[in-house]
Design a protein around this motif. Structure first.
Motif, mmCIF file in Angstrom:
data_model
loop_
_atom_site.group_PDB
_atom_site.id
_atom_site.type_symbol
_atom_site.label_atom_id
_atom_site.label_comp_id
_atom_site.label_asym_id
_atom_site.label_seq_id
_atom_site.Cartn_x
_atom_site.Cartn_y
_atom_site.Cartn_z
ATOM 1 N N ALA A 225 -3.998 -12.287 0.061
ATOM 2 C CA ALA A 225 -4.761 -11.077 0.414
ATOM 3 C C ALA A 225 -4.127 -10.334 1.584
ATOM 4 O O ALA A 225 -4.692 -9.367 2.090
ATOM 5 C CB ALA A 225 -6.210 -11.450 0.734
ATOM 6 N N GLY A 226 -2.969 -10.794 2.027
ATOM 7 C CA GLY A 226 -2.240 -10.099 3.088
ATOM 8 C C GLY A 226 -2.803 -10.322 4.480
ATOM 9 O O GLY A 226 -2.594 -9.500 5.375
ATOM 10 N N SER A 227 -3.492 -11.435 4.694
ATOM 11 C CA SER A 227 -4.111 -11.673 6.001
ATOM 12 C C SER A 227 -3.067 -11.885 7.091
ATOM 13 O O SER A 227 -1.987 -12.421 6.840
ATOM 14 C CB SER A 227 -4.991 -12.918 5.935
ATOM 15 O OG SER A 227 -5.864 -12.814 4.849
ATOM 16 N N GLY B 299 -7.911 -10.246 5.571
ATOM 17 C CA GLY B 299 -7.134 -9.671 4.463
ATOM 18 C C GLY B 299 -7.829 -8.515 3.768
ATOM 19 O O GLY B 299 -8.773 -7.907 4.305
ATOM 20 N N CYS B 300 -7.368 -8.238 2.530
ATOM 21 C CA CYS B 300 -7.787 -7.027 1.813
ATOM 22 C C CYS B 300 -9.223 -7.077 1.297
ATOM 23 O O CYS B 300 -9.764 -6.054 0.868
ATOM 24 C CB CYS B 300 -6.843 -6.756 0.652
ATOM 25 S SG CYS B 300 -6.968 -7.997 -0.650
ATOM 26 N N PRO C 199 -13.817 -5.253 1.929
ATOM 27 C CA PRO C 199 -12.525 -4.576 2.010
ATOM 28 C C PRO C 199 -12.556 -3.645 3.219
ATOM 29 O O PRO C 199 -13.594 -3.024 3.475
ATOM 30 C CB PRO C 199 -12.451 -3.780 0.702
ATOM 31 C CG PRO C 199 -13.487 -4.383 -0.201
ATOM 32 C CD PRO C 199 -14.567 -4.907 0.711
ATOM 33 N N GLU D 142 -11.680 -0.730 3.813
ATOM 34 C CA GLU D 142 -12.047 0.679 3.610
ATOM 35 C C GLU D 142 -13.532 0.865 3.298
ATOM 36 O O GLU D 142 -14.027 1.987 3.220
ATOM 37 C CB GLU D 142 -11.174 1.300 2.506
ATOM 38 C CG GLU D 142 -11.351 0.738 1.100
ATOM 39 C CD GLU D 142 -10.565 -0.554 0.829
ATOM 40 O OE1 GLU D 142 -9.996 -1.118 1.791
ATOM 41 O OE2 GLU D 142 -10.555 -1.003 -0.333
#
Ligand code: ADP
Ligand code: MG
Length: 594
Positions: A41-43, A64-65, A118, A120
């Motif tokens: 998740a890109g953490s 993450g995302c 998320p 956003e």
């Protein structure tokens, strides 16, 4: 047919438990799956909390995302994933997960709360899964990222629960999992807490070396040699440790393939091969190796927990690891150095002596090598000095040979040779050194087909139990390569027709018996390469001077003169060191001169 023999479709909750059995074995497996999801998740930061070794509670929180509210319950469905769309994707996997079964498996055998937002989105959402039963999705007011809490692992599978070990064992497994992921992702900030206490805090700024130091101590960190090699699209990088860091298991040989920790017998073997002669039998090197290769050259979908992979060209990788590590080790001066007991840093590469000026490195000899011109034997001071020819200077650089200072050599306790070198004082084990020299000479001659053999006028009969005779005859081709020609005389009797001249001082029958003992001590016949190597080592050991043999000055001179012949003369073929260097610096320090 009895009713219970009929085929029937298993209910979904049983299917989940069967699937979970493959993926989730213990708390560490849960931690691994959750951390892999967070990394995918890109953490940048992941915090892990455990209670009671993770059996009571595991919580993983990342930045993450996140997961959208609409997808939240799908995360627990089996074979539901955001990382794969079609079968083709299976051959270009760039994420750690892809099967979509981890959360389904965990949710089937524990009580899980999944909260996610998320970045956003203004608000996040939450769902619970108890033994496979999903709750409705609810809004959750937390910070961006994902938080998963897993309680009461195996609460509904008591048999599995019984297989769990003590808290400290389970914590040990978790800590190993965390270590592997921390090494593979050096930019990640990781924390691990157990029962409220901090176990590890690995900041993002800690690079690979710092992480190695943190997990394995500075003793290992200070003894690493960097390796790097590229072959087409394949890159090998990382660190290998000085042989002095050896361990009793291969556990500290870490291999990462495209960022994923894996176990690979063949590449582990390549590492061990590279250290051949530098480690005692049964000891293992420490290494941290990272392979990067195009995803279509490695199949990661061959093992339930993805702990093993299959390479398209395993042999090329074996060769790459072996030659790269071997070359790096030979580039280092691996003579064990005596250290003051207070110094824990050990063999820091920076502490190695500087190479001598080029004028001393003639004829490709070891930097500390000096032709033994006037060796004297301490036990017989009256012995006349024996002169040996100086090496012929290379014609292009005739000025590079100023007469060299005479080297003094002393035999002590009929076992060790002490010599002076530009770096300090070198103590050699006469048996180990001779053994290595013989081994190298042997090996070279066998390889080049120049081994001299002595034919026996009358072949010598050797009586053996029938199975041993048969075993020996099986290895006949290898024995012939080693100069030992054996023939079958029938009834368990073998005839020895020739033996290697290098072993001249041993009775031929004894050589054959030693070989037979050696072969029958193994439960299966090793491959040719291994057998030749081991037999050579064994014969070299038999033929070498022993500890306790008093040597004459000429013998000492001959030994020292041949020292350079053994490329690996720092260790005997069994891995014991052949020499110890007491550096001038160390001597001065010990005697408080500096
Ligand atoms: P896989 O990782 O094989 O896709 P999992 O069962 O582990 O399967 O996870 C299912 C899906 O849930 C993932 O594909 C991902 O979309 C989502 N997911 C799980 N954990 C996280 C997380 N920490 N952050 C963002 N998404 C996650
Ligand atoms: Mg996953």
């Amino acid at each position: 047919m009895k009713n219970e023999m009929r085929i029937r479709q298993l209910p979904a909750n049983v299917v989940t438990k069967i699937a979970a059995g493959e993926v989730i074995e213990r708390p560490a497996s849960v931690v691994k799956e959750l951390l892999e999801n967070s990394i995918d998740a890109g953490s940048k930061r992941i915090d892990i909390e455990l209670d009671n070794g993770g059996v009571d509670r595991i919580a993983v929180c990342d930045d993450g995302c996140g997961i959208h509210a609409d997808d939240l319950s799908l995360a627990f469905a089996s074979h539901a994933t955001s990382k794969l769309t079609d079968a083709e994707d299976l051959f270009r996997i760039a994420t750690l997960g892809f099967r979509g079964e981890a959360l389904a498996s965990i949710g089937g055998v524990a009580q899980v709360t999944l909260q996610s937002r998320p970045p956003e989105e203004a608000c996040g959402s939450e769902v619970r899964c108890n033994g496979g039963d999903l709750s409705p999705v609810r809004p959750w007011n937390g910070s961006p990222g994902t938080r998963i809490e897993v309680r009461h692992l195996f609460y509904n599978t008591p048999v599995r629960k019984k297989f769990l070990r003590t808290t400290s064992t389970e914590l040990g497994h978790v800590s190993e999992t965390v270590t592997r992921l921390a090494l593979a992702n050096p930019a990640l900030h990781l924390t691990l807490k157990h029962n409220g206490k901090l176990v590890y805090e690995v900041p993002a700024t800690a690079g690979l070396l710092d992480r190695i130091g943190l997990f394995f101590g500075n003793e290992v960190r200070a003894r690493l040699y960097g390796v790097h090699a590229e072959r087409g699209p394949v890159t090998l990088a990382g660190y290998v440790a000085d042989p002095a860091c050896e361990r009793g298991t291969a556990k500290m040989q870490y291999l990462f393939v495209n960022g994923r920790w894996v176990r690979d017998r063949s590449l582990g073997h390549a590492v061990q091969e590279a250290y051949r002669g530098l480690l005692m039998t049964g000891r293992y090197a420490v290494a941290f190796l990272f392979l990067e290769l195009p995803p279509d050259q490695v199949d990661v979908n061959v093992h339930p927990t993805k702990a093993e992979v299959r390479f398209r060209d395993a042999q090329a990788l074996f060769h790459l690891v072996l030659t790269t590590v071997r070359a790096r080790l030979s580039a280092e001066n691996l003579i064990p150095k005596l250290q003051a007991p207070t110094e824990a840093a050990g063999l820091a590469p920076a502490a190695l002596p500087n190479p001598p000026p080029t004028s001393e490195r003639h004829n490709g000899r070891a930097p500390d090598y000096h032709p033994p011109v006037f060796p004297t034997n301490g036990t017989s001071p009256a012995a006349p000095p024996v002169s040996l020819p100086l090496p012929v200077p290379p014609p292009a650089e005739p000025t590079l040979l100023p007469p060299l200072p005479p080297m003094r050599a002393l035999q002590v306790h009929d076992s060790y040779l002490v010599i002076e070198t530009p770096e300090g004082m070198l103590v050699l084990d006469q048996h180990a050194l001779h053994e290595r020299i013989l081994f190298e000479q042997f090996k070279r001659r066998v390889r080049t087909g120049t081994l001299e053999r002595q034919r026996l006028l009358i072949p010598e009969p050797v009586d053996l139990p029938a199975d041993q005779a048969a075993r020996t005859l099986e290895a006949r081709a290898e024995l012939t390569e080693l100069g030992l020609e054996v023939e079958d005389f029938g009834g368990g009797t073998l005839l020895l027709a020739s033996y290697p001249t290098l072993l001249g001082k041993l009775p031929p029958g004894e050589i054959l018996r030693a070989v037979v003992d050696f072969l029958s001590a193994r439960d299966r016949t090793p491959n040719r390469e291994q057998m030749l190597n081991d037999l050579l080592a064994m014969m070299a050991c038999k033929a070498a001077v022993k500890a306790g043999d008093r040597l004459g000055p000429d013998q000492i001179a001959a030994l020292l003169e041949q020292r350079h012949l053994a490329a690996d003369s720092h260790h005997c073929p069994h891995g014991r060191p052949t020499q110890l260097l007491f550096s001038r610096q160390e001597l001065d320090k010990q005697f408080r001169r500096t």
